[in-house]
Write an enzyme that holds these catalytic residues in place. Sequence first.
Site, PDB file in Angstrom:
ATOM      1  N   GLU A  35      68.182 -19.441 115.069  1.00  0.00           N
ATOM      2  CA  GLU A  35      67.201 -18.919 114.125  1.00  0.00           C
ATOM      3  C   GLU A  35      67.357 -19.605 112.767  1.00  0.00           C
ATOM      4  O   GLU A  35      68.485 -19.853 112.318  1.00  0.00           O
ATOM      5  CB  GLU A  35      67.458 -17.409 113.956  1.00  0.00           C
ATOM      6  CG  GLU A  35      66.551 -16.714 112.971  1.00  0.00           C
ATOM      7  CD  GLU A  35      66.913 -15.230 112.814  1.00  0.00           C
ATOM      8  OE1 GLU A  35      67.939 -14.791 113.383  1.00  0.00           O
ATOM      9  OE2 GLU A  35      66.155 -14.525 112.130  1.00  0.00           O
ATOM     10  N   ASP A  84      86.697 -18.875 109.186  1.00  0.00           N
ATOM     11  CA  ASP A  84      86.379 -19.775 108.052  1.00  0.00           C
ATOM     12  C   ASP A  84      85.400 -19.053 107.131  1.00  0.00           C
ATOM     13  O   ASP A  84      84.436 -19.614 106.630  1.00  0.00           O
ATOM     14  CB  ASP A  84      85.780 -21.095 108.548  1.00  0.00           C
ATOM     15  CG  ASP A  84      85.611 -22.127 107.425  1.00  0.00           C
ATOM     16  OD1 ASP A  84      86.349 -22.037 106.414  1.00  0.00           O
ATOM     17  OD2 ASP A  84      84.744 -23.004 107.550  1.00  0.00           O
ATOM     18  N   ASN A 133      79.749 -19.647 103.647  1.00  0.00           N
ATOM     19  CA  ASN A 133      79.258 -19.428 105.008  1.00  0.00           C
ATOM     20  C   ASN A 133      78.549 -18.090 105.150  1.00  0.00           C
ATOM     21  O   ASN A 133      78.458 -17.524 106.243  1.00  0.00           O
ATOM     22  CB  ASN A 133      80.401 -19.572 106.012  1.00  0.00           C
ATOM     23  CG  ASN A 133      80.768 -21.031 106.221  1.00  0.00           C
ATOM     24  OD1 ASN A 133      79.913 -21.913 106.090  1.00  0.00           O
ATOM     25  ND2 ASN A 133      82.025 -21.294 106.552  1.00  0.00           N
ATOM     26  N   ASP A 192      78.067 -20.445 110.662  1.00  0.00           N
ATOM     27  CA  ASP A 192      79.133 -21.447 110.782  1.00  0.00           C
ATOM     28  C   ASP A 192      80.347 -20.930 111.564  1.00  0.00           C
ATOM     29  O   ASP A 192      81.438 -20.776 111.014  1.00  0.00           O
ATOM     30  CB  ASP A 192      79.547 -21.912 109.367  1.00  0.00           C
ATOM     31  CG  ASP A 192      80.182 -23.296 109.387  1.00  0.00           C
ATOM     32  OD1 ASP A 192      80.238 -23.906 110.464  1.00  0.00           O
ATOM     33  OD2 ASP A 192      80.633 -23.744 108.315  1.00  0.00           O
TER      34      ASP A 192
HETATM   35  N1  LIG Z   1      70.530 -20.783 110.548  1.00  0.00           N
HETATM   36  C1  LIG Z   1      70.422 -21.313 109.325  1.00  0.00           C
HETATM   37  N2  LIG Z   1      69.367 -21.006 108.531  1.00  0.00           N
HETATM   38  C2  LIG Z   1      69.271 -21.547 107.288  1.00  0.00           C
HETATM   39  N3  LIG Z   1      70.163 -22.414 106.753  1.00  0.00           N
HETATM   40  C3  LIG Z   1      71.224 -22.766 107.508  1.00  0.00           C
HETATM   41  C4  LIG Z   1      71.408 -22.237 108.819  1.00  0.00           C
HETATM   42  N4  LIG Z   1      72.548 -22.759 109.324  1.00  0.00           N
HETATM   43  C5  LIG Z   1      73.043 -23.580 108.377  1.00  0.00           C
HETATM   44  N5  LIG Z   1      72.265 -23.589 107.281  1.00  0.00           N
HETATM   45  C6  LIG Z   1      72.484 -24.375 106.046  1.00  0.00           C
HETATM   46  O1  LIG Z   1      73.276 -25.492 106.342  1.00  0.00           O
HETATM   47  C7  LIG Z   1      74.522 -25.433 105.640  1.00  0.00           C
HETATM   48  C8  LIG Z   1      75.640 -25.960 106.520  1.00  0.00           C
HETATM   49  O2  LIG Z   1      75.755 -25.185 107.688  1.00  0.00           O
HETATM   50  P1  LIG Z   1      77.162 -24.721 108.248  1.00  0.00           P
HETATM   51  O3  LIG Z   1      76.929 -24.069 109.572  1.00  0.00           O
HETATM   52  O4  LIG Z   1      77.875 -23.928 107.209  1.00  0.00           O
HETATM   53  O5  LIG Z   1      77.882 -26.117 108.531  1.00  0.00           O
HETATM   54  P2  LIG Z   1      79.107 -26.892 107.846  1.00  0.00           P
HETATM   55  O6  LIG Z   1      79.658 -26.027 106.734  1.00  0.00           O
HETATM   56  O7  LIG Z   1      80.050 -27.067 108.966  1.00  0.00           O
HETATM   57  O8  LIG Z   1      78.513 -28.167 107.359  1.00  0.00           O
HETATM   58  C9  LIG Z   1      74.679 -23.969 105.260  1.00  0.00           C
HETATM   59  O9  LIG Z   1      75.450 -23.813 104.101  1.00  0.00           O
HETATM   60  C10 LIG Z   1      73.239 -23.548 105.018  1.00  0.00           C
HETATM   61  O10 LIG Z   1      72.831 -23.938 103.721  1.00  0.00           O
HETATM   62 MG   LIG Z   2      79.757 -24.032 106.374  1.00  0.00          MG
END
Ligand SMILES: Nc1ncnc2c1ncn2[C@@H]1O[C@H](COP(=O)(O)OP(=O)(O)O)[C@@H](O)[C@H]1O
Ligand SMILES: [Mg+2]
Length: 255
Positions: A144, A189, A194, A206
């Site tokens: 989503e 984490d 996150n 995350d």
């Molecule tokens: N389902 C989501 N909907 C909206 N934004 C998202 C979503 N998943 C990730 N993001 C955006 O992408 C960024 C990085 O995702 P994340 O899962 O935290 O990966 P990582 O920290 O490993 O790079 C998040 O901080 C957020 O801003």
């Molecule tokens: Mg992250």
Amino acid sequence: MHPRPAPAREAPSWLLDEPYDEISLGTLKSGKEAEVFLIERRYASGSTVLLTHKRYRPRRPSAGELRELGFNKATLYRHDSTYRAGWFLSSRDRRAVAHKTDHGHDVIERMWPIREMTMLDLAWRSSASVPYPVERTDDGIVMEFIGDLDAAAPRLTQAHLSVGEIASAWDQLLVSLRALTSGGIVHADLSAYNLLWWRGRIVIIDLPQAVEFTTNADAPELLHRDLANVAGWFERRGLEVDVEAAFGELIGLAW
Ligand SMILES: Nc1ncnc2c1ncn2[C@@H]1O[C@H](COP(=O)(O)OP(=O)(O)O)[C@@H](O)[C@H]1O
Ligand SMILES: [Mg+2]
């Protein structure tokens, strides 16, 4: 030990079952390990949905690069073996990982999308506030999208919450942590980076490094670290939180 709650919610099955056209609307966030894309799926039935595709990069950052990116050595990093207790690997893969061979690195890389999908699915089924999982792809997961066509949900760190919203965010976080812990999972984490804030709702993201109480002996310690991490953020914004009380309550739910 952990009775798995019956599936509380299901992502709508037509998301996977009906034919669709997919277009990429661009990159949401480009991180060190993963790149997050906004995609739009147009279904034959006429529905259109925005989704997030998180794709892991096929690369291995060196220690020097990690330092450049702001990691300090004392921090447990996602690649630390702590998180790998509970991974089901063949003995050959396990040996390759232990000896850090090229194949071992490939095994670890391949595991992140698998782990993230598994953990997101568990989290969703335990009724925690997380994006609903849609499917796993070769190098990532589709879930989503939290946001709308105008904007993605900000991270908690950038969301400019009012005093009342900060209190609500902590309460909501505890509700979700109770759900996760009852479902047997520790995020591992957890931080204000996150957590997304969207229309008054907190959403945990995350989860690839999440661990289970049943298979990871460090789970309680990781839960405590998670709580202390996020509590620090809330305390710096003036909210009084009791980490030990929250930890005591949560650990009771895990066993
Ligand atoms: N389902 C989501 N909907 C909206 N934004 C998202 C979503 N998943 C990730 N993001 C955006 O992408 C960024 C990085 O995702 P994340 O899962 O935290 O990966 P990582 O920290 O490993 O790079 C998040 O901080 C957020 O801003
Ligand atoms: Mg992250």
